[in-house]
Scaffold this motif. Structure first.
Motif, PDB file in Angstrom:
ATOM      1  N   GLU A   9      -9.266  40.272   2.718  1.00  0.00           N
ATOM      2  CA  GLU A   9      -8.689  41.582   3.036  1.00  0.00           C
ATOM      3  C   GLU A   9      -8.727  41.855   4.530  1.00  0.00           C
ATOM      4  N   ALA A  55      -6.069  39.683   6.213  1.00  0.00           N
ATOM      5  CA  ALA A  55      -4.691  40.045   5.872  1.00  0.00           C
ATOM      6  C   ALA A  55      -4.284  41.430   6.341  1.00  0.00           C
ATOM      7  N   SER A  56      -5.229  42.360   6.402  1.00  0.00           N
ATOM      8  CA  SER A  56      -4.795  43.739   6.620  1.00  0.00           C
ATOM      9  C   SER A  56      -5.361  44.436   7.851  1.00  0.00           C
TER      10      SER A  56
END
Length: 75
Positions: free
Chosen positions: A14, A17-18
């Motif tokens: 996470e 990716a973010s």
């Protein structure tokens, strides 16, 4: 009777990716298990395990470095 809200942890996937290319010291501390104060002290001593940059008057953690260190690689 009150039930406690479970603490949500952020996974490395996470984060990779973010998250933005840089993270606040507070976010990096939370993701890595350090206290914010400990991480600031490590930065000031030049002992931070993550790569940092200064933007204006703020210290930012390089997200890619954070992910590498947390996954067991060198910063």
């Amino acid at each position: 009777m009150t039930t406690a809200t479970p603490i949500r942890t952020t996974t490395l996937a996470e984060i990779a990716a973010s998250w933005a290319p840089t993270a606040s010291v507070a976010d990096a501390a939370a993701a890595s298990g350090y206290s914010k104060a400990h991480l600031y002290r490590a930065i000031s001593r030049g002992e931070c395990p993550f790569r940092t940059i200064q933007v204006g008057g703020k210290i930012r953690i390089i997200t890619a470095s954070l992910v590498r260190v947390l996954s067991g690689e060198a910063a």
